[in-house]
Design a protein around this motif. Structure first.
Motif, PDB file in Angstrom:
ATOM      1  N   UNK A  17       8.423  -2.019 -14.990  1.00 28.08           N
ATOM      2  CA  UNK A  17       8.644  -2.726 -13.728  1.00 28.08           C
ATOM      3  C   UNK A  17       7.400  -2.642 -12.868  1.00 28.08           C
ATOM      4  N   UNK A  18       7.047  -3.767 -12.284  1.00 24.91           N
ATOM      5  CA  UNK A  18       5.939  -3.811 -11.338  1.00 24.91           C
ATOM      6  C   UNK A  18       6.489  -3.384  -9.985  1.00 24.91           C
ATOM      7  N   UNK A  19       5.917  -2.345  -9.436  1.00 28.48           N
ATOM      8  CA  UNK A  19       6.325  -1.861  -8.123  1.00 28.48           C
ATOM      9  C   UNK A  19       5.579  -2.646  -7.055  1.00 28.48           C
ATOM     10  N   UNK A  20       6.332  -3.166  -6.117  1.00 30.89           N
ATOM     11  CA  UNK A  20       5.755  -3.877  -4.978  1.00 30.89           C
ATOM     12  C   UNK A  20       5.998  -2.991  -3.767  1.00 30.89           C
ATOM     13  N   UNK A  21       4.931  -2.572  -3.125  1.00 28.82           N
ATOM     14  CA  UNK A  21       5.076  -1.618  -2.025  1.00 28.82           C
ATOM     15  C   UNK A  21       4.032  -1.874  -0.953  1.00 28.82           C
ATOM     16  N   UNK A  22       4.324  -1.392   0.234  1.00 27.64           N
ATOM     17  CA  UNK A  22       3.349  -1.406   1.321  1.00 27.64           C
ATOM     18  C   UNK A  22       2.324  -0.315   1.001  1.00 27.64           C
ATOM     19  N   UNK A  23       1.062  -0.614   1.171  1.00 33.38           N
ATOM     20  CA  UNK A  23      -0.018   0.315   0.837  1.00 33.38           C
ATOM     21  C   UNK A  23      -0.156   1.365   1.936  1.00 33.38           C
ATOM     22  N   UNK A  24       0.586   2.434   1.795  1.00 36.57           N
ATOM     23  CA  UNK A  24       0.568   3.489   2.821  1.00 36.57           C
ATOM     24  C   UNK A  24      -0.701   4.338   2.761  1.00 36.57           C
ATOM     25  N   UNK A  25      -1.536   4.154   1.740  1.00 37.31           N
ATOM     26  CA  UNK A  25      -2.831   4.839   1.685  1.00 37.31           C
ATOM     27  C   UNK A  25      -3.825   4.232   2.676  1.00 37.31           C
ATOM     28  N   UNK A  26      -3.517   3.037   3.148  1.00 35.55           N
ATOM     29  CA  UNK A  26      -4.350   2.354   4.130  1.00 35.55           C
ATOM     30  C   UNK A  26      -4.160   3.044   5.483  1.00 35.55           C
ATOM     31  N   UNK A  27      -5.213   3.644   5.993  1.00 40.14           N
ATOM     32  CA  UNK A  27      -5.122   4.379   7.268  1.00 40.14           C
ATOM     33  C   UNK A  27      -4.794   3.473   8.450  1.00 40.14           C
ATOM     34  N   UNK A  75      12.038  -4.045  11.306  1.00 39.39           N
ATOM     35  CA  UNK A  75      11.397  -2.732  11.317  1.00 39.39           C
ATOM     36  C   UNK A  75      10.329  -2.665  12.407  1.00 39.39           C
ATOM     37  N   UNK A  76      10.234  -1.528  13.042  1.00 38.24           N
ATOM     38  CA  UNK A  76       9.254  -1.337  14.114  1.00 38.24           C
ATOM     39  C   UNK A  76       7.833  -1.653  13.638  1.00 38.24           C
ATOM     40  N   UNK A  77       7.497  -1.205  12.433  1.00 42.90           N
ATOM     41  CA  UNK A  77       6.151  -1.410  11.895  1.00 42.90           C
ATOM     42  C   UNK A  77       6.121  -2.476  10.800  1.00 42.90           C
ATOM     43  N   UNK A  78       7.135  -3.328  10.763  1.00 41.41           N
ATOM     44  CA  UNK A  78       7.294  -4.392   9.782  1.00 41.41           C
ATOM     45  C   UNK A  78       7.596  -3.885   8.368  1.00 41.41           C
ATOM     46  N   UNK A  79       7.855  -2.594   8.248  1.00 40.34           N
ATOM     47  CA  UNK A  79       8.303  -1.995   6.996  1.00 40.34           C
ATOM     48  C   UNK A  79       8.907  -0.640   7.324  1.00 40.34           C
ATOM     49  N   UNK A  80       9.616  -0.077   6.368  1.00 36.57           N
ATOM     50  CA  UNK A  80      10.227   1.236   6.542  1.00 36.57           C
ATOM     51  C   UNK A  80       9.276   2.300   6.002  1.00 36.57           C
ATOM     52  N   UNK A  81       8.620   3.068   6.867  1.00 42.46           N
ATOM     53  CA  UNK A  81       7.678   4.088   6.401  1.00 42.46           C
ATOM     54  C   UNK A  81       8.321   5.131   5.479  1.00 42.46           C
ATOM     55  N   UNK A  82       9.628   5.320   5.609  1.00 40.78           N
ATOM     56  CA  UNK A  82      10.338   6.271   4.744  1.00 40.78           C
ATOM     57  C   UNK A  82      10.596   5.697   3.348  1.00 40.78           C
ATOM     58  N   UNK A  83      10.533   4.366   3.235  1.00 46.90           N
ATOM     59  CA  UNK A  83      10.758   3.696   1.956  1.00 46.90           C
ATOM     60  C   UNK A  83       9.830   2.483   1.852  1.00 46.90           C
ATOM     61  N   UNK A  84       8.543   2.723   1.526  1.00 43.66           N
ATOM     62  CA  UNK A  84       7.581   1.619   1.505  1.00 43.66           C
ATOM     63  C   UNK A  84       7.696   0.709   0.275  1.00 43.66           C
ATOM     64  N   UNK A  85       8.504   1.084  -0.715  1.00 46.67           N
ATOM     65  CA  UNK A  85       8.670   0.235  -1.891  1.00 46.67           C
ATOM     66  C   UNK A  85       9.551  -0.954  -1.521  1.00 46.67           C
ATOM     67  N   UNK A  86       9.022  -2.142  -1.713  1.00 50.46           N
ATOM     68  CA  UNK A  86       9.729  -3.366  -1.347  1.00 50.46           C
ATOM     69  C   UNK A  86      10.554  -3.918  -2.508  1.00 50.46           C
ATOM     70  N   UNK A  87      10.078  -3.711  -3.731  1.00 46.87           N
ATOM     71  CA  UNK A  87      10.747  -4.304  -4.884  1.00 46.87           C
ATOM     72  C   UNK A  87      10.240  -3.650  -6.156  1.00 46.87           C
TER      73      UNK A  87
END
Length: 159
Positions: free
Chosen positions: A113-123, A93-105
């Motif tokens: 279920x524990x959602x594992x996601x990239x913290x897109x609230x981080x500016x 991924x260009x940004x090391x994750x998919x901004x359209x789908x930040x949920x990893x697991x």
């Protein structure tokens, strides 16, 4: 190790020399010990098993520490392993994750279920995720050693 009298944490198992093995901070850390013990968090007097990180402060006899319930340590371990799994393929991924789908697991735990996601609230996520990935890489040997030890121990326990 001298446990401050004011603490409600009653150590049962302790690593008094943790300062000698604290990763890159070994022998140069304010963390002096790790312990597993009993503590009370609710008003019902029910004891809980917790981990504690013992720190030294500048004042003689004064100590700072943190308590973490054991299930949270395991949950943090699960979260960390899920993140490690993601970063093995993140280069795609260009940004090391998919901004359209930040949920990893989504990891099933206790009926949910524990959602594992990239913290897109981080500016500053695009820069921070790169630094996180670099830190994982820089510490790969140390992390790998601990994961292999954990894996071996879990296998010996039948997991």
């Amino acid at each position: 190790m001298k446990i401050p009298a004011s603490t409600n944490h009653k150590p049962v198992i302790i690593s008094e020399n943790y300062g000698d093995v604290d990763g890159r901070f070994a022998n140069n850390t304010d963390v002096k010990a790790l312990s597993l013990g009993l503590t009370q968090w609710n008003g019902e007097g029910m004891a809980n098993v917790a981990a504690k990180i013992w720190r030294n402060t500048e004042e003689q006899g004064s100590g700072q520490s943190e308590e973490i319930p054991i299930h949270r340590i395991l949950d943090l371990s699960i979260l960390f392993c899920s993140a490690l799994t993601h970063f093995t393929e993140a280069y795609r991924y260009e940004h090391l994750y998919d901004p359209q789908n930040p949920v990893l697991d989504r990891i099933g735990l206790q009926g949910n279920a524990m959602t594992v996601a990239v913290c897109t609230d981080n500016n500053e996520i695009n820069e921070d995720i790169k630094q996180f990935n670099e830190a994982l890489s820089d510490n790969g040997e140390m992390i790998g050693e601990r994961l292999r030890t954990l894996s071996r121990t879990l296998k010996e326990m039948g997991y």
